[in-house]
Design a protein around this motif. Sequence first.
Motif, mmCIF file in Angstrom:
data_model
loop_
_atom_site.group_PDB
_atom_site.id
_atom_site.type_symbol
_atom_site.label_atom_id
_atom_site.label_comp_id
_atom_site.label_asym_id
_atom_site.label_seq_id
_atom_site.Cartn_x
_atom_site.Cartn_y
_atom_site.Cartn_z
ATOM 1 N N TRP A 1 0.838 -1.211 0.000
ATOM 2 C CA TRP A 1 0.000 0.000 0.000
ATOM 3 C C TRP A 1 0.870 1.257 0.000
ATOM 4 O O TRP A 1 0.561 2.247 -0.676
ATOM 5 C CB TRP A 1 -0.910 -0.039 1.227
ATOM 6 N N ALA A 2 1.977 1.201 0.742
ATOM 7 C CA ALA A 2 2.858 2.366 0.857
ATOM 8 C C ALA A 2 3.509 2.737 -0.469
ATOM 9 O O ALA A 2 3.945 3.884 -0.643
ATOM 10 C CB ALA A 2 3.935 2.112 1.914
ATOM 11 N N GLN A 3 3.570 1.816 -1.407
ATOM 12 C CA GLN A 3 4.169 2.130 -2.704
ATOM 13 C C GLN A 3 3.391 3.218 -3.439
ATOM 14 O O GLN A 3 3.960 3.960 -4.246
ATOM 15 C CB GLN A 3 4.238 0.869 -3.574
ATOM 16 N N THR A 4 2.106 3.325 -3.156
ATOM 17 C CA THR A 4 1.273 4.331 -3.830
ATOM 18 C C THR A 4 0.697 5.367 -2.871
ATOM 19 O O THR A 4 0.029 6.306 -3.311
ATOM 20 C CB THR A 4 0.105 3.656 -4.577
ATOM 21 N N HIS A 5 0.958 5.214 -1.569
ATOM 22 C CA HIS A 5 0.381 6.136 -0.595
ATOM 23 C C HIS A 5 1.427 6.825 0.280
ATOM 24 O O HIS A 5 1.070 7.649 1.127
ATOM 25 C CB HIS A 5 -0.624 5.408 0.302
ATOM 26 N N VAL A 6 2.694 6.491 0.091
ATOM 27 C CA VAL A 6 3.778 7.105 0.867
ATOM 28 C C VAL A 6 4.898 7.483 -0.098
ATOM 29 O O VAL A 6 5.330 6.654 -0.903
ATOM 30 C CB VAL A 6 4.321 6.142 1.947
ATOM 31 N N PHE A 7 5.382 8.717 0.010
ATOM 32 C CA PHE A 7 6.432 9.140 -0.918
ATOM 33 C C PHE A 7 7.767 8.465 -0.622
ATOM 34 O O PHE A 7 8.448 7.977 -1.520
ATOM 35 C CB PHE A 7 6.607 10.663 -0.882
ATOM 36 N N SER A 8 8.183 8.433 0.652
ATOM 37 C CA SER A 8 9.503 7.908 1.006
ATOM 38 C C SER A 8 9.383 6.925 2.158
ATOM 39 O O SER A 8 8.747 7.223 3.172
ATOM 40 C CB SER A 8 10.446 9.056 1.390
ATOM 41 N N ARG A 9 10.016 5.742 2.002
ATOM 42 C CA ARG A 9 9.947 4.695 3.017
ATOM 43 C C ARG A 9 11.327 4.469 3.632
ATOM 44 O O ARG A 9 12.330 4.402 2.935
ATOM 45 C CB ARG A 9 9.451 3.380 2.405
ATOM 46 N N PHE A 10 11.354 4.298 4.965
ATOM 47 C CA PHE A 10 12.597 4.169 5.734
ATOM 48 C C PHE A 10 12.471 2.894 6.569
ATOM 49 O O PHE A 10 11.666 2.831 7.499
ATOM 50 C CB PHE A 10 12.736 5.409 6.619
ATOM 51 N N TYR A 11 13.262 1.874 6.225
ATOM 52 C CA TYR A 11 13.174 0.568 6.878
ATOM 53 C C TYR A 11 14.392 0.350 7.772
ATOM 54 O O TYR A 11 15.529 0.552 7.344
ATOM 55 C CB TYR A 11 13.120 -0.548 5.839
ATOM 56 N N ILE A 12 14.151 -0.119 9.003
ATOM 57 C CA ILE A 12 15.219 -0.282 9.989
ATOM 58 C C ILE A 12 15.375 -1.754 10.369
ATOM 59 O O ILE A 12 14.392 -2.444 10.652
ATOM 60 C CB ILE A 12 14.926 0.554 11.251
ATOM 61 N N CYS A 13 16.617 -2.243 10.389
ATOM 62 C CA CYS A 13 17.009 -3.568 10.881
ATOM 63 C C CYS A 13 16.174 -4.678 10.237
ATOM 64 O O CYS A 13 16.218 -4.856 9.032
ATOM 65 C CB CYS A 13 16.953 -3.605 12.406
ATOM 66 N N TRP A 14 15.389 -5.434 11.032
ATOM 67 C CA TRP A 14 14.598 -6.512 10.441
ATOM 68 C C TRP A 14 13.612 -5.960 9.418
ATOM 69 O O TRP A 14 13.319 -6.621 8.416
ATOM 70 C CB TRP A 14 13.850 -7.291 11.520
ATOM 71 N N GLY A 15 13.118 -4.755 9.652
ATOM 72 C CA GLY A 15 12.233 -4.137 8.670
ATOM 73 C C GLY A 15 12.921 -3.981 7.326
ATOM 74 O O GLY A 15 12.307 -4.173 6.266
#
Length: 307
Positions: free
Chosen positions: A130-144
Amino acid sequence: MPIKIIEGLPVRTKLQQEQVYTIEASRAISQDIRPLKILILNLMPLKETTELQLLRLLGNSPLQIDVEFLHMSTHKSRNTPTSHLQKFYKTYNEVKDDYFDGMIVTGAPVEKLNFEQVGYIDELKNITDWAQTHVFSRFYICWGAQFALNHYYNIEKLTLSEKLFGVFDYQNIKPEHPYIRGFDDIYQVPQSRHTKINYEVLNDIPELEVLTFNKNFGPDIITSKNQRDLFIFGHLEYDRETLKKEYDRDAENGVDTAVPFNYYPDDNPESNPKFQWRSHGHLLFNNWLNETYQNTLYDLRKLDELK
């Protein structure tokens, strides 16, 4: 500018003591400012601890930040009261029709499981898709970050022979990149994990770019070439005593855990840990916020038009 939070969030008192500027929603709506909307998917068991760590870094910015917290509806938290989640968190169904400038996906203590063994994996896939079309920038930490790289690029997670635990040097190999602008040639970052990604395949994935690297442990910070996805395996958000608490907990539970590397002076657990990564934590989060602010859309409803 202050960071906008929900009225009554318990960690606000601690943030105010640290001179981190916050503003409650009732005050923010009176200001004619388009805040940067950030969604935090908090997968950590001690949610208030993670809230404080992330808000401390997000609040050290000249931008007004509007933060919302998200939790997994298919997972029952054993360490955070339901009342806290009901008051300060939302579920996917409550945000799915909204749009955000940025989203942070935290780590989770499930790295020893295969991805498909994680009870909420389907919901997590749904949220990140969903975030691919509803969030401009994604920040993933460690296991994420491990999850996202596996989900979108089929990069495998590998088990280490022993836990990577302590504060380690990483080399800045792309000093011109805006996400690590201001980083030293060598910076230190806390690591606490039993796994790594199969980073040897990264050369075959042109969409990804490695920004920092350790010759023994591989990359720490990776970004997509379009800069809309940021992955970090370390924990620049950690407090001074986060590793200490983990080490003490394991010792109390009879778990054979080595003293965290390069953390205590003279490797003495009775001494005060060295806080060696704080400035780079602020740099990374400020750089991410700045790049998001500079490149996001004013009308977030047009995000699904981006390729």
